[in-house]
Design a protein around this motif. Structure first.
Motif, PDB file in Angstrom:
ATOM      1  N   ALA A  38       5.466  -0.909   0.171  1.00  0.00           N
ATOM      2  CA  ALA A  38       4.216  -1.676  -0.008  1.00  0.00           C
ATOM      3  C   ALA A  38       3.810  -1.831  -1.479  1.00  0.00           C
ATOM      4  O   ALA A  38       3.376  -2.911  -1.883  1.00  0.00           O
ATOM      5  CB  ALA A  38       3.093  -1.041   0.799  1.00  0.00           C
ATOM      6  N   PRO A  39       3.937  -0.775  -2.315  1.00  0.00           N
ATOM      7  CA  PRO A  39       3.549  -0.959  -3.721  1.00  0.00           C
ATOM      8  C   PRO A  39       4.320  -2.059  -4.434  1.00  0.00           C
ATOM      9  O   PRO A  39       3.877  -2.563  -5.472  1.00  0.00           O
ATOM     10  CB  PRO A  39       3.845   0.406  -4.347  1.00  0.00           C
ATOM     11  N   TRP A  46      -5.202  -4.191  -2.802  1.00  0.00           N
ATOM     12  CA  TRP A  46      -4.777  -3.883  -1.434  1.00  0.00           C
ATOM     13  C   TRP A  46      -4.203  -2.485  -1.335  1.00  0.00           C
ATOM     14  O   TRP A  46      -4.323  -1.825  -0.306  1.00  0.00           O
ATOM     15  CB  TRP A  46      -3.792  -4.946  -0.916  1.00  0.00           C
ATOM     16  N   LEU A  47      -3.586  -2.016  -2.422  1.00  0.00           N
ATOM     17  CA  LEU A  47      -3.129  -0.621  -2.420  1.00  0.00           C
ATOM     18  C   LEU A  47      -4.332   0.318  -2.342  1.00  0.00           C
ATOM     19  O   LEU A  47      -4.303   1.346  -1.662  1.00  0.00           O
ATOM     20  CB  LEU A  47      -2.329  -0.312  -3.689  1.00  0.00           C
TER      21      LEU A  47
ATOM     22  N   LEU B  22       1.055 -10.919   4.170  1.00  0.00           N
ATOM     23  CA  LEU B  22      -0.019 -10.048   3.671  1.00  0.00           C
ATOM     24  C   LEU B  22      -0.116  -9.995   2.150  1.00  0.00           C
ATOM     25  O   LEU B  22      -1.207 -10.111   1.591  1.00  0.00           O
ATOM     26  CB  LEU B  22       0.145  -8.626   4.225  1.00  0.00           C
ATOM     27  N   PRO B  23       1.027  -9.816   1.473  1.00  0.00           N
ATOM     28  CA  PRO B  23       0.926  -9.735   0.011  1.00  0.00           C
ATOM     29  C   PRO B  23       0.308 -10.966  -0.621  1.00  0.00           C
ATOM     30  O   PRO B  23      -0.324 -10.879  -1.669  1.00  0.00           O
ATOM     31  CB  PRO B  23       2.376  -9.590  -0.443  1.00  0.00           C
ATOM     32  N   PHE B  24       0.485 -12.111   0.051  1.00  0.00           N
ATOM     33  CA  PHE B  24      -0.040 -13.343  -0.547  1.00  0.00           C
ATOM     34  C   PHE B  24      -1.559 -13.374  -0.539  1.00  0.00           C
ATOM     35  O   PHE B  24      -2.171 -14.094  -1.307  1.00  0.00           O
ATOM     36  CB  PHE B  24       0.537 -14.569   0.162  1.00  0.00           C
ATOM     37  N   VAL B  97     -14.570  -2.755  -7.248  1.00  0.00           N
ATOM     38  CA  VAL B  97     -14.221  -2.693  -8.673  1.00  0.00           C
ATOM     39  C   VAL B  97     -12.707  -2.853  -8.856  1.00  0.00           C
ATOM     40  O   VAL B  97     -12.250  -3.505  -9.796  1.00  0.00           O
ATOM     41  CB  VAL B  97     -14.756  -1.392  -9.313  1.00  0.00           C
ATOM     42  N   LYS B  98     -11.940  -2.292  -7.934  1.00  0.00           N
ATOM     43  CA  LYS B  98     -10.479  -2.505  -7.994  1.00  0.00           C
ATOM     44  C   LYS B  98     -10.159  -3.991  -7.818  1.00  0.00           C
ATOM     45  O   LYS B  98      -9.247  -4.518  -8.432  1.00  0.00           O
ATOM     46  CB  LYS B  98      -9.787  -1.672  -6.917  1.00  0.00           C
TER      47      LYS B  98
END
Lengths: 350, 421
Positions: A38-39, A46-47, B22-24, B97-98
């Protein structure tokens, strides 16, 4: 090789295996590969969400052992998480002890405090026990706020987690740390449910009088459930502390405690899968509503009154939970079990 | 069997597709290029502090709209805001904040000290500059990457206590002061200042009571306070709980009779509305901005935008605070652009954050915030950008200024052994 119907086991070890078929193994390995890569494709945000999910999951697994398996209703779980968080903060910040010492002590201290507040469970149960655990939430937070060692209302800084020379600074390194511990906790909980202890917990939950007649020591097992449940909370608190880097008691509100109960109910009480599904569902829903849905509403429907979007998101959050409980009161895990049963029997599910 | 394999294959493909997309979700939002200057703003627009957070969020966004539409942005670059509601939830603000950092925001702001406290270590660790509208000493003592827009709750106490001793206290000996504090950094920021300087100011602190942000009655704590016969009650809290304390003091017959002073987190029209103008009459408070209707440069535009976009917020001091906050963030961007190329800032990475802090925030000098509050300057070792407050009093239901700007001294709390203990 495909089996003609069903899955037949010829050895005791096969019968006891958690992963019983090749499909199980393939899915499990696939899940692990997806999780641990995942990273590579998740953004830091998202992490971060995954880390929050992992930490919440550990705490929810503990609560599920206490409430779902043993039937001891606790509405003070955030308080026990706070005990773990502050324990590691004091040990690693003020006493400069290693992270692993802080982590283990966080679990042990939270477990010990859980034992103290679990004692009324011998005499009271149900709503009465819920009230005593709510008291634990308030007492713990009050003590933290008024004890000089914890930094009081101002809070306390917590250093990065580190093991040996390895410092977990980046979001991805923290992700691996949290996920490995979450996986170990899930494995422990899965196995616990299948042991003598797990069966004793279920017996107490289903009918404590009958359990006692059968020879189950109520005091011992109820205390054990509180210790294990709060130990997990303490571990989660320690990870939360090192992840956020700063603690104050506003991070451990009664609302959080209630949310934890909501997570395990939505996921499915008394199952290993339930907390996982419940935590993922609630945390992702929270994030999507906050960072995607509300800004989307604000931008797309400019004719709406100001603040409408942010005001409507808590309502949607509540509505989704209510609908879930109405439509699937036994939790997402039950829905998943139904799906699996239908799949297994397909196309002759009737 | 064939069908079963087909089903398995379909399920695996579906799962793979879901995981692949998901990553998108993150990637699509992570585009840091573009000719805008991106900042993050988070306010508690819902949740227990919404009575403050909502007007503050409105003001932030209204002011940015004004900057973009009427001033042409900052040096020609539109300011792009990533605005998110934190609901006064500490867990939520951490991920927010992230998100700001991921989105390539150059800096971020919170309205409350509590939300800044919850998120500050994440930002400090990354070197991501942040600014809190309302602040308590813990967020920048010792100073790192977090700044206070205005004086903190400790400064409020010091200015009010000094004003009280010089203008209100007419008795002999030391006046007896009771403190009623919100049970977080808003309340205890004032307590730290009292611990440090009450004795020097000649004030005897006889009671320190605390309340929660959701309190509905403080009769019990005020009964204890009343028994100590204090001369002055100082409240450092938000509007709703402050109104509860003042109303309960009124019902117990303590007030009128004693002096009541409030820190700036509560001293807004929301407090007067909730407590009732007749009960709040005569209550003192400090606030770091001008009042509505004052003759300052920003007043006309701010009033125009407020009345057209959010007419319900007119008269609310928090709106002024965050209009000023957005002006200051725009000024920081402007100063930074004077010292570094846009391309450095456009990346929105650690180098851009450092540039914003070193070449923007730390080069601020006597920016007048169009008259909305005291001048904004950076002083090495002091992360409060504005150091001035004014004393106000509720007169005929209106919050009326009594003094000009009063500078609050810098207090190096970290040098006291008890700080953070």
């Amino acid at each position: 090789m495909s089996q003609p119907c069903g899955t037949r086991n010829y050895k005791y070890s096969e019968d006891m295996a958690i992963l019983r078929t090749k499909t199980h193994w393939v899915l499990f390995v696939g899940l692990l590969v997806l999780l641990f890569t995942a990273p590579l494709y998740f953004s830091n945000y998202w992490l971060g969400v995954c880390n929050l999910i992992g930490i919440t999951l550990i705490a929810a697994i503990g609560l599920n052992i206490l409430v779902g398996y043993c039937g001891q209703l606790s509405i003070g779980h955030a308080g026990f998480i706070a005990v773990g968080a502050y324990t590691t903060a004091i040990l690693t910040n003020r006493l400069e002890l290693p992270f692993l010492v802080g982590l283990i002590c966080a679990g042990l201290v939270a477990g010990f405090i859980g034992l103290i507040f679990g004692m009324p469970s011998v005499r009271v149960k149900g709503f009465y026990l819920a009230i005593t655990t709510i008291a634990s939430q308030f007492i713990i937070i009050w003590v933290i706020n008024h004890w000089s060692l914890t930094g009081g209302f101002l809070g306390i800084k917590v250093p990065y987690a580190s093991i040996g020379g390895l410092v977990f600074r980046s979001e991805s390194s923290q992700f691996y740390l949290i996920m490995i511990i979450a996986a170990l906790c899930t494995f422990f909980a899965k196995n616990l449910a299948r042991t003598k202890v797990g069966r004793a917990f279920v017996a107490i939950r289903d009918n404590d009088l009958a359990a006692q007649v059968m020879g189950v020591n109520l005091f011992y097992y109820k205390m054990l459930a509180f210790f294990i449940g709060c130990f997990f909370a303490g571990i989660a608190g320690a990870l939360l502390a090192h992840w956020i880097g700063f603690l104050n008691t506003e991070q451990f509100s009664l609302t959080e405690s209630i949310l934890y109960i909501g997570m395990i109910i939505i996921g499915g009480l008394g199952t290993t899968l339930g907390p996982i599904l419940g935590v993922v569902f609630i945390r992702v829903l929270q994030q999507l509503l906050t960072v995607e849905f509300a800004p989307f509403l604000e931008k797309s429907f400019t004719m709406l009154p100001a603040g409408f979007a942010s005001g409507v998101t808590p309502m949607i959050f509540g509505l989704v939970i209510v609908l879930f409980l109405i439509l699937e009161p036994r939790g997402i895990a039950h829905r998943w079990a139904l799906f699996k049963a239908a799949y297994r029997l397909w196309p002759f599910s009737y | 069997m064939k069908n079963k394999r087909l089903l398995i294959s379909t399920a695996v493909i579906c799962l793979a597709l879901i995981m692949a997309t998901l990553p998108f979700i993150g990637a699509c939002e992570g585009d840091k290029e573009g000719k805008t200057l991106k900042i993050g703003i988070t306010t508690p627009t819902t949740g227990p502090a919404a009575e403050k957070g909502a007007p503050m969020g409105h003001a932030n966004l209204d002011c940015i709209k004004y900057i973009n539409e009427e001033l042409g942005g900052v040096n020609g670059y539109p300011v792009e805001v990533v605005w998110l509601d934190n609901a006064y939830d500490a867990a939520k603000v951490v991920t927010i904040v992230k998100k700001f950092m991921d989105e390539g925001c150059l800096m971020y702001s919170t309205s409350s000290s509590a939300m800044m406290t919850a998120s500050m270590e994440i930002a400090n660790r990354a070197g991501f500059p942040g600014m809190a509208a309302f602040s308590s000493p813990i967020i920048y003592r010792p100073p790192h990457h977090i700044y206070g827009q205005m004086p903190d709750y400790g400064d409020d106490f010091l200015v009010f206590a000094k004003y009280y001793m010089e203008n209100i206290w007419k008795g002999s000996g030391k006046p007896k002061m009771a403190m009623h504090l919100l049970n977080n950094s808003t309340g205890y920021g004032a307590k730290d200042a009292a611990t440090a300087y009450a004795a020097d100011l000649g004030i005897d602190i006889v009671a320190v009571e605390e309340h929660s942000s959701t309190t509905t009655s403080e009769m019990e704590s005020l009964t204890r306070v009343k028994a100590l016969n204090p001369d002055v009650l100082y409240i450092s809290s938000t509007p709703a709980p402050t109104a509860v304390v003042v109303k309960n003091a009124y019902e117990l017959g303590m007030y009128p009779g004693i002096t009541i002073g409030c820190g700036h987190a509560s001293f807004t029209s929301a407090f007067v509305d909730i407590a009732g103008a007749d009960i709040a009459e005569g209550v003192y408070g400090v606030f770091p901005t001008v009042n509505w209707g004052d003759d300052v440069a920003a007043m006309d535009k701010m009033t125009e935008y407020c009345q057209s976009e959010h007419p319900d917020d007119y008269g609310n001091m928090d709106y002024i605070t965050c209009w000023a906050q957005s002006l200051i963030m725009a000024e920081i961007l402007r100063v930074a652009l004077e010292n570094v190329d846009y391309e450095v800032l456009a990346k929105g990475d650690a180098a851009a954050w450092e540039a914003i802090e070193k070449q923007g925030i730390q080069k601020l000098k006597d920016y007048d915030v169009e008259g909305l509050h005291g001048p904004v300057s950076y002083t090495p070792g002091d992360n409060r950008l504005s150091k001035s407050v004014r004393v106000f009093q509720v007169q005929s239901g209106e919050i009326t200024p009594l003094t000009d700007w009063i500078d609050a001294p810098v207090v190096k709390y970290e040098e006291f052994d008890w700080f953070g203990q």
